[in-house]
Every structure is written in structure tokens, then in C-alpha cells.
Write an enzyme that holds these catalytic residues in place. Structure first.
Site, PDB file in Angstrom:
ATOM      1  N   ASN A 185     -10.458  -5.145   3.071  1.00 34.94           N
ATOM      2  CA  ASN A 185      -9.489  -5.992   2.346  1.00 34.94           C
ATOM      3  C   ASN A 185      -8.827  -5.240   1.203  1.00 34.94           C
ATOM      4  O   ASN A 185      -9.411  -5.126   0.111  1.00 34.94           O
ATOM      5  CB  ASN A 185     -10.176  -7.262   1.848  1.00 34.94           C
ATOM      6  CG  ASN A 185     -10.428  -8.222   2.992  1.00 34.94           C
ATOM      7  OD1 ASN A 185     -11.175  -7.911   3.906  1.00 34.94           O
ATOM      8  ND2 ASN A 185      -9.794  -9.374   2.947  1.00 34.94           N
TER       9      ASN A 185
ATOM     10  N   ARG B   1     -16.101 -10.793   2.283  1.00 36.26           N
ATOM     11  CA  ARG B   1     -15.186  -9.694   2.586  1.00 36.26           C
ATOM     12  C   ARG B   1     -15.504  -8.485   1.713  1.00 36.26           C
ATOM     13  O   ARG B   1     -16.125  -8.606   0.655  1.00 36.26           O
ATOM     14  CB  ARG B   1     -13.725 -10.113   2.309  1.00 36.26           C
ATOM     15  CG  ARG B   1     -13.194 -11.174   3.252  1.00 36.26           C
ATOM     16  CD  ARG B   1     -12.984 -10.610   4.649  1.00 36.26           C
ATOM     17  NE  ARG B   1     -12.420 -11.587   5.569  1.00 36.26           N
ATOM     18  CZ  ARG B   1     -13.133 -12.470   6.265  1.00 36.26           C
ATOM     19  NH1 ARG B   1     -14.449 -12.516   6.123  1.00 36.26           N
ATOM     20  NH2 ARG B   1     -12.551 -13.304   7.094  1.00 36.26           N
TER      21      ARG B   1
ATOM     22  N   THR C 206      -6.810  -1.602  10.847  1.00 38.89           N
ATOM     23  CA  THR C 206      -7.385  -2.749  10.154  1.00 38.89           C
ATOM     24  C   THR C 206      -8.770  -3.106  10.679  1.00 38.89           C
ATOM     25  O   THR C 206      -9.075  -2.860  11.859  1.00 38.89           O
ATOM     26  CB  THR C 206      -6.452  -3.971  10.335  1.00 38.89           C
ATOM     27  OG1 THR C 206      -7.130  -5.158   9.914  1.00 38.89           O
ATOM     28  CG2 THR C 206      -6.066  -4.170  11.795  1.00 38.89           C
TER      29      THR C 206
ATOM     30  N   ASP D 146     -10.558 -16.654  11.071  1.00 35.54           N
ATOM     31  CA  ASP D 146     -11.319 -15.942  10.035  1.00 35.54           C
ATOM     32  C   ASP D 146     -12.731 -15.609  10.528  1.00 35.54           C
ATOM     33  O   ASP D 146     -13.457 -16.498  10.986  1.00 35.54           O
ATOM     34  CB  ASP D 146     -11.448 -16.799   8.769  1.00 35.54           C
ATOM     35  CG  ASP D 146     -10.237 -16.677   7.854  1.00 35.54           C
ATOM     36  OD1 ASP D 146      -9.459 -15.723   8.041  1.00 35.54           O
ATOM     37  OD2 ASP D 146     -10.084 -17.521   6.965  1.00 35.54           O
TER      38      ASP D 146
ATOM     39  N   ASP E  58      14.999   1.201  10.348  1.00 34.44           N
ATOM     40  CA  ASP E  58      14.073   0.338  11.084  1.00 34.44           C
ATOM     41  C   ASP E  58      13.449   1.137  12.230  1.00 34.44           C
ATOM     42  O   ASP E  58      14.139   1.868  12.941  1.00 34.44           O
ATOM     43  CB  ASP E  58      14.874  -0.851  11.631  1.00 34.44           C
ATOM     44  CG  ASP E  58      13.964  -1.963  12.095  1.00 34.44           C
ATOM     45  OD1 ASP E  58      14.060  -3.073  11.543  1.00 34.44           O
ATOM     46  OD2 ASP E  58      13.153  -1.723  13.025  1.00 34.44           O
TER      47      ASP E  58
ATOM     48  N   LEU F  90      12.916  -2.807   4.319  1.00 30.35           N
ATOM     49  CA  LEU F  90      12.846  -3.782   3.223  1.00 30.35           C
ATOM     50  C   LEU F  90      12.663  -5.213   3.727  1.00 30.35           C
ATOM     51  O   LEU F  90      13.032  -6.165   3.039  1.00 30.35           O
ATOM     52  CB  LEU F  90      14.078  -3.670   2.304  1.00 30.35           C
ATOM     53  CG  LEU F  90      14.239  -2.321   1.587  1.00 30.35           C
ATOM     54  CD1 LEU F  90      15.481  -2.339   0.681  1.00 30.35           C
ATOM     55  CD2 LEU F  90      13.015  -1.967   0.745  1.00 30.35           C
TER      56      LEU F  90
ATOM     57  N   HIS G  17      -3.074 -13.729   0.796  1.00 33.42           N
ATOM     58  CA  HIS G  17      -4.344 -13.085   0.448  1.00 33.42           C
ATOM     59  C   HIS G  17      -5.061 -13.767  -0.721  1.00 33.42           C
ATOM     60  O   HIS G  17      -4.431 -14.359  -1.593  1.00 33.42           O
ATOM     61  CB  HIS G  17      -4.117 -11.599   0.155  1.00 33.42           C
ATOM     62  CG  HIS G  17      -3.696 -10.843   1.369  1.00 33.42           C
ATOM     63  ND1 HIS G  17      -2.438 -10.321   1.519  1.00 33.42           N
ATOM     64  CD2 HIS G  17      -4.347 -10.582   2.519  1.00 33.42           C
ATOM     65  CE1 HIS G  17      -2.351  -9.743   2.710  1.00 33.42           C
ATOM     66  NE2 HIS G  17      -3.496  -9.901   3.338  1.00 33.42           N
TER      67      HIS G  17
ATOM     68  N   TYR H 133      -2.159  -9.489  16.099  1.00 29.26           N
ATOM     69  CA  TYR H 133      -2.070  -8.463  15.050  1.00 29.26           C
ATOM     70  C   TYR H 133      -3.118  -7.370  15.281  1.00 29.26           C
ATOM     71  O   TYR H 133      -2.792  -6.178  15.337  1.00 29.26           O
ATOM     72  CB  TYR H 133      -2.266  -9.105  13.668  1.00 29.26           C
ATOM     73  CG  TYR H 133      -2.474  -8.085  12.576  1.00 29.26           C
ATOM     74  CD1 TYR H 133      -1.483  -7.150  12.275  1.00 29.26           C
ATOM     75  CD2 TYR H 133      -3.669  -8.036  11.855  1.00 29.26           C
ATOM     76  CE1 TYR H 133      -1.685  -6.198  11.294  1.00 29.26           C
ATOM     77  CE2 TYR H 133      -3.870  -7.090  10.872  1.00 29.26           C
ATOM     78  CZ  TYR H 133      -2.883  -6.169  10.593  1.00 29.26           C
ATOM     79  OH  TYR H 133      -3.085  -5.222   9.624  1.00 29.26           O
TER      80      TYR H 133
ATOM     81  N   ILE I 217       0.848  -1.206   0.000  1.00 33.72           N
ATOM     82  CA  ILE I 217       0.000   0.000   0.000  1.00 33.72           C
ATOM     83  C   ILE I 217       0.881   1.253   0.000  1.00 33.72           C
ATOM     84  O   ILE I 217       0.606   2.224  -0.711  1.00 33.72           O
ATOM     85  CB  ILE I 217      -0.977  -0.020   1.196  1.00 33.72           C
ATOM     86  CG1 ILE I 217      -1.788  -1.334   1.174  1.00 33.72           C
ATOM     87  CG2 ILE I 217      -1.929   1.182   1.148  1.00 33.72           C
ATOM     88  CD1 ILE I 217      -2.629  -1.590   2.415  1.00 33.72           C
TER      89      ILE I 217
END
Ligand code: UFG
Length: 328
Positions: A173, A224, A116, A288, A50, A33, A192, A144, A12
Site C-alpha cells: 500500500n 495492510r 501490485t 478486499d 498517451d 495527465l 485510499h 486490475y 508515485i
């Protein structure tokens, strides 16, 4: 505006950097990276560093006079977060707090945070429907989601105590790719649905496993809300404008408000590509939720946001262009 884009070499973030440049802003990318790609960023914009290393953060913030920071850098694989919570809290919470502190030291007060739908947990278990708005109860199911929620809470406190301005976006999503074919989704491992479906079609990945067809949904597979990556980036631009005029910590859902089941996505992919999707049924994947569909009325009303890619076929089409000629 001068904008620091943490995680700007990722999926993104790299689309964001391209849009910022197109709109005449000056982005600098801060990325380690670990999951991002050097090829996704113009080399002159990339600063390797970082978030867990405070000195490299302080250096990049001191060297440029940033008007705002956008923060896409995070670990984001749900099952991995269950197996290795320490890495998630360290990267996503401690790393972000380091960033906020370095911003405070430099007097930078505007922050856009990638959160999220995982903060909502499993909202419609057993009830079958309804859109989720920002007032919905917050009950993340995994480390998460909890790591993202903890930062959201810190941002509320920073607004109160320090007058810190922020916009948090709860993505549903994220999907699709820049229509130019230059940028797209490239994760290793890929978890994904849309990229896994296209890879199965191309033979560059294994046959697709459909995780569960016994959910309480119309066809038994999970539903979703797929939202195009460039529509997400567009909302971030609007956040910069919003923070000019508004104090406080603001939270917005970003989704199309349309639910597609896994089976519907497979059918749409077959339609777009003209090929069958090699697939098999598999057991449910742990963690899920059955249905996650956004009510994004607030982003539409307050930010004037209007997603351009509202049909999942359009989204898959852009992803297909990328996967067919994947550059990195
Ligand atoms: N799925 C499959 N097969 C696959 C991959 C996915 O059947 O190979 C199914 C999943 O079970 C799920 C749906 O397709 O029902 C979408 O799965 P994704 O992995 O593409 O996306 P998620 O909805 O799991 O993940 C998104 C965000 C996460 C966030 C999560 C919250 O990418 O960051 O929503 O539940 F944490």
C-alpha cells in the site's frame, strides 16, 4: 542516466522524478495527465502523450537517448476495473505492450515496471496470517490485478526472447508524501484509506467509512502493509543499478512487512493530528482481501533496499503535511 518516466505526473511517478533529479539523473516525463497533475512536474520535463498512441511514444523515444524506462502510468482503481475492464486492458496491457515495442525499435532494453500486491488475490483468507513472498501463488481477483500480471508475464517472455532486462515491483500500500510538503497524493475520486482519513479530519472529504469490521483479523478490520512513496522511489533507483549487472526479468515485493488494521490507522491518524477521525462502520467493500502484508526480504537482500519510514505514524505525518496545505 537518461530515464523516461511514464506516468511521471502521477502520485508515485512524481516522487520518482524528484528523486532522479536529486541523484543527478535526467528524467523526462511522458504523461497524458488523465490522473496526473501538471503542477507535480517541472514544466521543461513534461511531454504530453498517451501510451495508446504509438506515434507519440516513438517520437519521445527517438528524440532522447534513454538508458531506461520506468513505467508508472496505469489505471489502478479496483472497482472501476470490474465495471470497465476494457479500459484497464487497453491502458494497462495494450499501452504497455506499445511501450515495450517502441523501446525495442529504439534498442532500449531496461525497464522498471510498477505492479501490485493485487496479483496475489486473497492469499490468507481464512488462515489469518503469514507474509507473502514472491513465490506465493498468483490469483488476481479483478481485471486490475490481471492486467498487471499479464504484463509481468510478457516481461518474462521478452527477457527470454529478446534479452530484455526488467525489474517488476509489486507494491503493497503506497502511502505518505514527500516530507517537503511539495508533492503528495491527489486522486479524484480518492479511494485510499490514509488520504480519506485525513480529508475526513480536515472536513475536505466526507466522514470516513470503515469498510467491514467482521474480517478474520484481530480487530475485525482489514490489515495492510503501508509503504512510503519515497521508499518505493528509492527501490526504483536500485533497480537501475541492478539491471546494469543482471540480465532477465526480476520481481520484487515492496512493503514494510508490518501489518496495520484500518482501526489502527485511524488511531495513528488521531495521534498524529491530535484530532478525532469522523467515521462510521460500513459494509465490506467488494474485492478486499482480509490481510496483505509483504515479505520483502528479496528486495532487501538483492537490492540492498531498506525502507526509511517503518512506522505508520511517520508515513501519516508526511501525508498530513501535504493534505494540510495541498497544492494540487
Ligand atoms: N478502506 C476503508 N475506507 C476507505 C478506504 C479504504 O475502510 O475510505 C479500507 C479498505 O477496505 C482496505 C484498507 O482500508 O481494507 C486499505 O484500502 P486502500 O483503498 O487504501 O488500499 P487497497 O489495499 O484496497 O489497495 C491497494 C492498492 C491497489 C491494489 C490493492 C490490492 O492501492 O492498487 O491494494 O488489494 F490493487
Amino acid at each position: 542516466m537518461n530515464v523516461l518516466v511514464c506516468g511521471g505526473a502521477g502520485y508515485i511517478g512524481s516522487h520518482m522524478v524528484k528523486l532522479l533529479q536529486l541523484q543527478g539523473h535526467s528524467p523526462i516525463v511522458f504523461d497524458n495527465l488523465s490522473t496526473g497533475h501538471e503542477e507535480a512536474v517541472p514544466p521543461e520535463l513534461l511531454v504530453l502523450g498517451d501510451l495508446r498512441d504509438k506515434s507519440s511514444l516513438r517520437r519521445v523515444l527517438a528524440e532522447h537517448s534513454f538508458d531506461a524506462v520506468m513505467h508508472f502510468a496505469a489505471k489502478s482503481i479496483v472497482p472501476e476495473s470490474v465495471a470497465e475492464p476494457a479500459a484497464y486492458y487497453e491502458n494497462n496491457v495494450v499501452g504497455t505492450l506499445n511501450l515495450l515495442e517502441a523501446m525495442r525499435e529504439e534498442g532500449i532494453q531496461r525497464f522498471v515496471f510498477s505492479s501490485t500486491a493485487a496479483v496475489y488475490g486473497n492469499p490468507v483468507a481464512g488462515t489469518g496470517s503469514s507474509l507473502i513472498d514472491e513465490q506465493h501463488s498468483l490469483a488476481p481477483l479483478n481485471p486490475y490485478g490481471r492486467s498487471k500480471l499479464q504484463v509481468e508475464q510478457a516481461l518474462q517472455d521478452y527477457a527470454q526472447a529478446y534479452g530484455f532486462r526488467s525489474v517488476t515491483f509489486r507494491y503493497f500500500n503506497a502511502a505518505g508524501a514527500d516530507p517537503s510538503g511539495d508533492l503528495g497524493e491527489s486522486h479524484d475520486p480518492e479511494t485510499h484509506l490514509i488520504p480519506n482519513t485525513l480529508k475526513a479530519i480536515l472536513g475536505t472529504g466526507p466522514q470516513l467509512k470503515v469498510f467491514g469490521d467482521d474480517y478474520e483479523t484481530p480487530d475485525g478490520t482489514c490489515v495492510r502493509d503501508y509503504i512510503h512513496v519515497n521508499d518505493l522511489a528509492d527501490a526504483h533507483l536500485r533497480a537501475l543499478i541492478h539491471m546494469r549487472e543482471n540480465e532477465g526479468a526480476h520481481v520484487f515485493n515492496l512493503g514494510n512487512g508490518l501489518g496495520f488494521s484500518v482501526k489502527e490507522v485511524l488511531n495513528a491518524a488521531a495521534e498524529v493530528t491530535g484530532r478525532e477521525v469522523p467515521h462510521e462502520m460500513a459494509p465490506r467493500r467488494a474485492g478486499d482481501a482480509a490481510v496483505l502484508v509483504a515479505d520483502s526480504a528479496k528486495a532487501r537482500e538483492v537490492l540492498g533496499w531498506a525502507p526509511e519510514f517503518t512506522d505508520v505514524r511517520q508515513i501519516i505525518e508526511t501525508a498530513w503535511r501535504w493534505h494540510n496545505d495541498q497544492r494540487f
